[in-house]
Design an enzyme around this catalytic site. Structure first.
Site, PDB file in Angstrom:
ATOM      1  N   GLU A  31      -3.783   4.293   2.234  1.00  0.00           N
ATOM      2  CA  GLU A  31      -2.420   4.406   2.775  1.00  0.00           C
ATOM      3  C   GLU A  31      -1.681   5.602   2.211  1.00  0.00           C
ATOM      4  O   GLU A  31      -0.530   5.850   2.566  1.00  0.00           O
ATOM      5  CB  GLU A  31      -1.606   3.156   2.420  1.00  0.00           C
ATOM      6  CG  GLU A  31      -2.244   1.865   2.868  1.00  0.00           C
ATOM      7  CD  GLU A  31      -1.334   0.673   2.618  1.00  0.00           C
ATOM      8  OE1 GLU A  31      -0.585   0.312   3.527  1.00  0.00           O
ATOM      9  OE2 GLU A  31      -1.384   0.111   1.505  1.00  0.00           O
ATOM     10  N   HIS A  61      11.670 -11.974  10.564  1.00  0.00           N
ATOM     11  CA  HIS A  61      11.287 -13.315  11.009  1.00  0.00           C
ATOM     12  C   HIS A  61      11.521 -13.540  12.494  1.00  0.00           C
ATOM     13  O   HIS A  61      10.734 -14.187  13.164  1.00  0.00           O
ATOM     14  CB  HIS A  61      12.033 -14.370  10.187  1.00  0.00           C
ATOM     15  CG  HIS A  61      11.353 -14.655   8.907  1.00  0.00           C
ATOM     16  ND1 HIS A  61      11.701 -14.030   7.745  1.00  0.00           N
ATOM     17  CD2 HIS A  61      10.310 -15.448   8.630  1.00  0.00           C
ATOM     18  CE1 HIS A  61      10.899 -14.452   6.792  1.00  0.00           C
ATOM     19  NE2 HIS A  61      10.039 -15.315   7.300  1.00  0.00           N
ATOM     20  N   ARG A  68      -1.325 -10.651   5.230  1.00  0.00           N
ATOM     21  CA  ARG A  68      -0.232 -10.077   4.433  1.00  0.00           C
ATOM     22  C   ARG A  68       0.344 -11.181   3.536  1.00  0.00           C
ATOM     23  O   ARG A  68       1.319 -11.848   3.910  1.00  0.00           O
ATOM     24  CB  ARG A  68       0.859  -9.526   5.348  1.00  0.00           C
ATOM     25  CG  ARG A  68       0.465  -8.285   6.153  1.00  0.00           C
ATOM     26  CD  ARG A  68       1.670  -7.775   6.927  1.00  0.00           C
ATOM     27  NE  ARG A  68       1.507  -6.414   7.375  1.00  0.00           N
ATOM     28  CZ  ARG A  68       1.222  -6.065   8.627  1.00  0.00           C
ATOM     29  NH1 ARG A  68       1.061  -6.980   9.556  1.00  0.00           N
ATOM     30  NH2 ARG A  68       1.109  -4.795   8.951  1.00  0.00           N
ATOM     31  N   ASN A 104       0.403   2.503   8.999  1.00  0.00           N
ATOM     32  CA  ASN A 104       1.868   2.425   8.957  1.00  0.00           C
ATOM     33  C   ASN A 104       2.373   3.187   7.740  1.00  0.00           C
ATOM     34  O   ASN A 104       3.314   3.981   7.816  1.00  0.00           O
ATOM     35  CB  ASN A 104       2.349   0.971   8.862  1.00  0.00           C
ATOM     36  CG  ASN A 104       1.808   0.108   9.989  1.00  0.00           C
ATOM     37  OD1 ASN A 104       1.385   0.635  11.009  1.00  0.00           O
ATOM     38  ND2 ASN A 104       1.792  -1.195   9.800  1.00  0.00           N
ATOM     39  N   ASP A 105       1.754   2.923   6.609  1.00  0.00           N
ATOM     40  CA  ASP A 105       2.159   3.637   5.396  1.00  0.00           C
ATOM     41  C   ASP A 105       1.554   5.030   5.324  1.00  0.00           C
ATOM     42  O   ASP A 105       2.203   5.959   4.842  1.00  0.00           O
ATOM     43  CB  ASP A 105       1.782   2.830   4.148  1.00  0.00           C
ATOM     44  CG  ASP A 105       2.831   1.780   3.843  1.00  0.00           C
ATOM     45  OD1 ASP A 105       4.027   2.115   3.918  1.00  0.00           O
ATOM     46  OD2 ASP A 105       2.466   0.633   3.557  1.00  0.00           O
ATOM     47  N   CYS A 126      -6.078  -1.018  10.010  1.00  0.00           N
ATOM     48  CA  CYS A 126      -5.266  -2.213  10.243  1.00  0.00           C
ATOM     49  C   CYS A 126      -3.781  -1.930  10.436  1.00  0.00           C
ATOM     50  O   CYS A 126      -2.976  -2.848  10.429  1.00  0.00           O
ATOM     51  CB  CYS A 126      -5.474  -3.229   9.118  1.00  0.00           C
ATOM     52  SG  CYS A 126      -4.902  -2.639   7.526  1.00  0.00           S
ATOM     53  N   ARG A 182       9.506   4.822   6.997  1.00  0.00           N
ATOM     54  CA  ARG A 182       9.119   4.175   8.264  1.00  0.00           C
ATOM     55  C   ARG A 182      10.172   3.233   8.817  1.00  0.00           C
ATOM     56  O   ARG A 182      10.097   2.809   9.961  1.00  0.00           O
ATOM     57  CB  ARG A 182       7.762   3.458   8.112  1.00  0.00           C
ATOM     58  CG  ARG A 182       7.795   2.208   7.273  1.00  0.00           C
ATOM     59  CD  ARG A 182       6.389   1.763   6.892  1.00  0.00           C
ATOM     60  NE  ARG A 182       6.092   0.419   7.355  1.00  0.00           N
ATOM     61  CZ  ARG A 182       5.070  -0.318   6.922  1.00  0.00           C
ATOM     62  NH1 ARG A 182       4.217   0.181   6.038  1.00  0.00           N
ATOM     63  NH2 ARG A 182       4.861  -1.514   7.364  1.00  0.00           N
TER      64      ARG A 182
HETATM   65  C1  PEP Z   1      -0.059  -0.367   6.872  1.00  0.00           C
HETATM   66  O1  PEP Z   1       0.646   0.181   6.027  1.00  0.00           O
HETATM   67  O2  PEP Z   1      -0.576   0.224   7.847  1.00  0.00           O
HETATM   68  C2  PEP Z   1      -0.349  -1.813   6.778  1.00  0.00           C
HETATM   69  C3  PEP Z   1      -1.199  -2.401   7.582  1.00  0.00           C
HETATM   70  O3  PEP Z   1       0.326  -2.541   5.868  1.00  0.00           O
HETATM   71  P1  PEP Z   1       1.880  -2.960   5.975  1.00  0.00           P
HETATM   72  O4  PEP Z   1       2.329  -2.673   7.388  1.00  0.00           O
HETATM   73  O5  PEP Z   1       1.930  -4.401   5.629  1.00  0.00           O
HETATM   74  O6  PEP Z   1       2.511  -2.071   4.951  1.00  0.00           O
HETATM   75 MG    MG Z   2       1.035  -0.762   4.112  1.00  0.00          MG
END
Ligand code: PEP
Ligand code: MG
Length: 610
Positions: A438, A195, A302, A461-462, A509, A472
């Site tokens: 992902e 946050h 999200r 990211n995942d 994304c 991560r």
């Molecule tokens: C990702 O995993 O790249 C993604 C956009 O989702 P989050 O970061 O919310 O897991």
């Molecule tokens: Mg993700």
């Protein structure tokens, strides 16, 4: 001249450079007397004193709620969490017990119950409860200050414009950060999605999180430089460093103003290739900023953030209102609503408690929704109902591992559609459905998934986490989190090709989308849209407008022939430096930092200061 600067590296959570004096928030500094209360009457009076302090703390929280800036109303329930904690048995009843049974004065009783609660919390096998300890500490501190006649909160003490340094800033404190008094924020824990980070970004306050030992290494009054882009903190900078960063700060401010003015132009390369540039948001309050920064759509909402930090699961009606408002705010532009991605690090109080050894590989995300279809259906009903009016909503499933899981999810969507039809409740019958790519397994069967959906969105990211096999959020293996790992790049390219072969669009994304270094390669791969944190939009759009797609394609081909992330990184840095020298300079000040003796030695942390 001072030449003894020190550097701490954290995670850049809100971009920008701040130079100023540190103000270290010390939560353990309230001085109070410790004594035994003698006589039954005095004990009852002490109990009353404690109860009155709790009532006062409750009403103070109520008043703060009224002053919360409108853009943070979504966070106001965080103050309610603190109000609930004040009446929790482990704090309230326990403190009264200590006063009555052990005849302790109210402050000492509270301190003891807090220590006990802390111990219980940290031994629990429940990440959510553990993550709430900051709120418990903040709530207890409020009562402690009232009891000790030191009602000013550490944030109230701040008079000058300072860089706030804290172990952690509770969500309730974060929503009270005053832009006028806060030049920057540093915390020892937290991540880009905590946050504090989200709020700092909305307020445009540079922030660095996960700066280990910051409160021990930094002393109030010391001069700091923080770079919210790279996560670098310089303690006691040299005059040369101050001069260098002042210049960068000015350059950055002018550059941001200039690109901000052009944020509404379309993202078209010099040779006429256009892609859609979209925003990732966690809450509705970010929509205004996203639009101002030139977002052409919401590429990722999200939704789990709406479910977190509250005592009960939100009902269909409140979800419906949230999605409908988002759809209205963005219409006719597209809004991509991702279904619940709870689990792993994103937890909530009402969330089914699972005793998992490895939650990142556990029952999270779409798996959790398929396991609890009743929960999933509530969200799907709300999304479908909200899709009726503007017909600009798309649904996207996170962490899909293969076709079977996707078909299960689609079956539930169809069931919900049938229910709505039966109840004569309108929805967009042609609502588009997509999957996030992902997991390596999803990449491998991308051709099969593509025939079942309307679009792909690559969640790097995942995807990086699961491809390279690193957590991560684990700082010990952070050096392996390599977006340019050849495996990751091949996975992205493979997904784009599979999607295009089946005639569907492919978005990206993850955080990679907002990082200029990766832009030429992603353009070269043929990504159709990039969705990113709203702050990165003007910069990415500006760079797209200055690119040539034919160069990007050539570069992408060349990069795919290299065998290590380091080589690819060198190639990209060289390209960016050459093609966009000013951008590279203003956004990567550390790369140009004045040379000097190695300064990254850390001071030895002192122990036992609490
Ligand atoms: C990702 O995993 O790249 C993604 C956009 O989702 P989050 O970061 O919310 O897991
Ligand atoms: Mg993700």
């Amino acid at each position: 001249m001072n030449n003894s600067s020190l550097v701490i590296d954290g995670i850049g959570a809100s971009p920008g450079i701040s130079i100023g004096k540190a103000h270290v928030l010390d939560r353990h500094r309230i001085a109070f007397p410790k004594y035994n209360v003698l006589g039954d009457e005095a004990v009852e009076l002490e109990c009353r004193r404690f109860e009155e302090a709790v009532v006062k703390a409750e009403s103070d929280l109520e008043s703060i709620k009224k002053t919360v800036r409108s853009e943070f109303m979504e966070h106001a329930h965080l103050l309610e969490v603190q109000q609930m904690i004040l009446r929790d048995r482990s704090i309230y009843d326990e403190s009264l017990n200590f006063i009555r049974r052990d005849r302790l004065n109210a402050q000492l009783a509270l301190l003891k119950s807090l220590a006990k609660a802390r111990q219980v919390f940290s031994s629990l096998n429940d990440d959510y409860v553990r993550s709430r300890i900051a709120d418990v500490e903040a709530a207890a501190e409020r009562v402690m200050r009232i009891l000790s006649g030191q009602e000013q909160s550490p944030l109230d003490e701040i008079r000058d414009r300072v860089i706030v340094v804290a172990h952690e800033i509770s969500p309730a404190d974060a929503i009270q950060l005053e832009v006028e008094h806060t030049l920057g924020v540093i915390t020892e824990i937290g991540g880009r999605t905590s946050h504090t980070s989200i709020i700092a970004r909305s307020l445009n306050i540079p922030a660095v999180v996960a700066a280990e030992n910051a409160t021990r290494l930094i002393t109030t009054g010391e001069i700091l430089i923080i770079d919210g882009t790279t996560g670098k903190i310089i303690i006691n900078p040299t005059e040369d460093e101050i001069g260098f960063y002042y210049e960068r700060q000015l350059e950055l401010e002018n550059y941001i103003k200039e690109i901000g003015r052009k944020a509404h132009l379309s993202a078209q390369t010099r040779d006429g290739y256009t892609i859609s540039v979209e925003a990732n948001i966690e809450m509705l309050e970010e929509v205004g900023g996203a639009r101002e920064n030139g977002a052409e759509a919401i590429g990722l909402y999200r939704t789990e953030f709406f479910f977190m930090n509250r005592a009960d699961m939100p009902d269909e009606e409140s979800l419906f209102r949230d999605y409908r408002d988002l759809s209205e705010l963005m219409a006719p532009s597209v809004v991509t609503i991702r279904t619940l991605d709870l689990g792993a690090e994103k937890l909530s109080a009402w969330y089914p408690k699972l005793d998992e050894v490895n939650p990142v590989l556990g029952l999270r995300s779409i798996r959790l929704c398929l396991h609890y279809p009743e929960l999933f259906k509530v969200q799907l009903r709300a999304i479908l109902r909200a899709s009726a009016a503007a017909k600009n909503i798309r649904v996207m499933f996170p962490l899909v591992s293969g076709v079977a899981e996707l078909l299960d999810a689609k079956r539930i969507v169809n069931g919900v559609k049938e229910d709505l039809e039966r109840e004569r409740i309108p929805f967009d019958e042609n609502i588009q459905i997509g999957v996030m790519i992902e997991l390596p397994s999803a990449v491998a069967v991308a051709d099969l998934l593509a025939t079942e959906v309307d679009f792909f969105s690559i969640g790097t990211n995942d995807l990086i986490q699961y491809s390279i096999g690193i957590d991560r959020t684990n700082e010990h293996v952070a050096y392996l989190f390599e977006p340019l790992h050849p495996a990751v790049l091949r996975f992205i390219k493979h997904t784009v090709d599979a999607g295009h072969k089946a005639g569907i669009s492919v978005a990206l994304c993850g955080e990679m989308a907002g990082e200029p270094l990766y832009l030429p390669i992603l353009l070269g791969f043929g990504i159709d849209s990039l969705s990113m944190n709203p702050q990165s939009l003007p910069r990415v759009k500006n760079l797209i407008r200055r690119s040539l797609i034919k160069d990007c394609r050539r570069l992408a081909k060349k990069a795919l022939r290299l065998s290590t992330a380091r080589e690819i990184n060198e190639l990209l840095e060289k390209t960016i430096k050459k093609s966009f020298p000013e951008e590279f300079r203003v956004f990567n000040p550390s790369a140009f930092a004045v040379k000097g003796p190695a300064r990254s030695a850390h001071r030895i942390p002192q122990t036992g200061t609490e």
